[in-house]
Design an enzyme around this catalytic site. Structure first.
Site, short mmCIF file in Angstrom:
data_model
loop_
_atom_site.label_atom_id
_atom_site.label_comp_id
_atom_site.label_asym_id
_atom_site.label_seq_id
_atom_site.Cartn_x
_atom_site.Cartn_y
_atom_site.Cartn_z
N TYR A 155 0.85 -1.20 0.00
CA TYR A 155 0.00 0.00 0.00
C TYR A 155 0.88 1.24 0.00
O TYR A 155 1.86 1.32 0.74
CB TYR A 155 -0.89 0.01 1.25
CG TYR A 155 -1.71 1.27 1.42
CD1 TYR A 155 -2.99 1.35 0.90
CD2 TYR A 155 -1.19 2.39 2.08
CE1 TYR A 155 -3.76 2.51 1.04
CE2 TYR A 155 -1.94 3.55 2.22
CZ TYR A 155 -3.23 3.60 1.69
OH TYR A 155 -3.97 4.74 1.83
N GLU A 243 -3.35 7.82 -3.93
CA GLU A 243 -3.39 6.54 -3.23
C GLU A 243 -3.26 5.41 -4.24
O GLU A 243 -3.98 5.36 -5.23
CB GLU A 243 -4.71 6.41 -2.46
CG GLU A 243 -4.76 5.17 -1.57
CD GLU A 243 -6.12 5.01 -0.89
OE1 GLU A 243 -7.15 5.08 -1.59
OE2 GLU A 243 -6.15 4.82 0.34
#
Ligand code: GDP
Ligand code: MN
Length: 434
Positions: A155, A243
């Site tokens: 991530y 993101e």
């Protein structure tokens, strides 16, 4: 300093908060002109185009508006395997479900024909995920991309963080899944790098993040290089959040951004004209468009008290005072000046058509607006629509005496309020009673 958990949670939650804040800000910034306006939102394929233009590695892809186009795109890609992805602004698509019955907004297949068949069950249908409203969001486009094998999912997010007064890079070797879950269950697996916006990202910071994400050997340099490029993109396009989940690695030894969600600073619109021109408004609520037909201005929010007001200033004041009394507005409907009785009726129809609404608060200051017209519109709407939720009315200004008589003599269960504070209290109380 905010804890890593807080930062990670913020990375994931930003999206949902964004649904509320921009609308309120829009109300605040456009006094006198309550045009429904959202922050710029880009679909994944648009974000990936920006990324690839800045040297960030993404898969080859095409965008399709129909199943036929998707089939053709799949053939044209000429890839070993294809990934088909529904384009909606919310995340969690992989685990989403369509109202066509199809499960999953992300599908892998080797057969272009299957791409066509799956696209048929995606386009034109609603996809519901953890981050959408219950009924889901209609899919208008799909992305047809070359699938790559993923050996590891991490991530990565870059966000403008208030508590650091600048950009922070947040990463976790445990990507792909819900990052909030990771932050809650294994906070030690959330890493961050605070960037000095004047000095920019240092090589050592990019390297350390790459290492924390678990990239080894030559992959570490590659990941660090991608992180730096993402940071440069973040600055260049005035993003508030980039993101990438998953930020993955392939068995062939490539670091690839498999997903992308970018949020932008609305104040930078003047210098980001090309990007703002891409704004995807297809997910505007139909109710906004319906309101516009009657010259009413609608802004949807997340609470349960519908607000019927005139003027943006009064809308903001109403919003603040509802919050102060522990309630949450479900929406605003701005009547504007020069109102007709029929508009009041339409306004009520719109407000009550929203299943979230558990009470209605009317807060009208009659300057140009004649309160008696509003009162007549309200009583007619109450009767014809058989209003089922509590209604609190505060009217002030021109012809208010007559208006109050109309309401009182109507025999309808309408709660009158003497001022805004009183109105907010009564509305909040009526919802709390339920
Ligand atoms: P999201 O569910 O909306 O976040 O959509 P993603 O783009 O993140 O896709 C969901 C999941 O599908 C990812 O976490 C991956 O596990 C998987 N996925 C997406 N693209 C590919 C791909 O090209 N190859 C493989 N093997 N899996 C993929
Ligand atoms: Mn994702």
């Amino acid at each position: 300093m905010a804890s890593p958990v807080a930062i990670a949670a913020q990375a994931g939650k930003l999206l949902r908060e964004r649904a509320l804040r921009p609308r309120l800000l829009a109300v605040r910034s456009q006094a006198g002109n309550l045009t429904p306006r959202r922050w710029l939102n880009l679909q994944e394929y648009q974000s990936k185009k920006l990324m690839s233009e800045h040297g960030v590695r993404v898969q080859r892809f095409f965008v399709a508006n129909t199943a036929k186009e998707a089939l053709e795109a799949a053939k044209r890609l000429n890839a070993k395997e294809i990934v088909l992805k529904a384009q909606i602004l919310a995340g969690g698509r992989g685990k989403g479900i369509f109202n066509s019955g199809l499960k999953g907004g992300v599908h892998l297949t080797k057969d272009p024909k299957v791409v066509g068949q799956l696209a048929q069950q995606m386009i034109g249908y609603n996809l519901a995920t953890k981050q959408t409203p219950k009924e889901g969001v209609k899919v208008n486009k799909v992305m047809v991309a070359e699938a790559l094998d993923i050996s590891r999912e991490t991530y990565l997010a870059i966000l403008m963080d208030r508590s650091h007064n600048g950009p922070v890079i947040v990463g976790s070797p445990q990507g792909g899944v819900d990052i909030e879950e990771v932050a809650a269950s294994s906070p030690e697996l959330i890493f961050k790098e605070q960037i000095d916006i004047f000095e920019g990202i240092k090589d050592s910071q990019a390297q350390r993040m790459a290492e924390n994400l678990g990239f080894l050997g030559s992959l570490k340099n590659q990941a660090a290089d991608q992180i730096k490029k993402l940071y440069h993109l973040f600055l260049k396009i005035d993003a508030t959040q980039v993101e990438v989940n998953p930020f993955g690695e392939t068995p062939e030894g490539q670091v690839v951004c498999f997903d992308a969600k970018i949020n932008f600073d609305d104040n930078a619109e003047f210098r980001q004209k090309d990007i703002f021109a891409m704004d995807d408004k297809s997910e505007n609520e139909p109710i906004e468009n319906e309101a516009a037909r009657y010259d009413l201005k609608y802004i949807g929010l997340d609470g349960n008290i519908a607000c019927f007001v005139n003027g943006a200033g009064l809308a903001m004041a109403t919003c603040d005072i509802i919050f102060l009394n522990g309630g949450k507005p479900a929406n605003f409907l701005d009547l504007g000046g020069g109102v007709k009785e029929a508009q009041v009726y339409q306004a009520f129809k719109l407000l009550t058509s929203d299943p979230k609404v558990e009470a209605i608060l009317v807060n009208i200051f009659g300057g140009i607006v004649n309160c008696a017209i509003i009162a007549n519109g309200i009583t007619r709407a109450c009767r014809e629509l058989e209003l089922k939720v509590p209604l609190v009315v505060r009217l002030e200004g021109t012809n208010v005496q007559e208006a109050q008589n109309i309401l009182r003599n109507s025999g309808l269960p309408i709660t009158s309020a003497v001022d805004l504070e009183d109105a907010a209290k009564k509305a909040v109380a009526s919802v709390a009673k339920k």
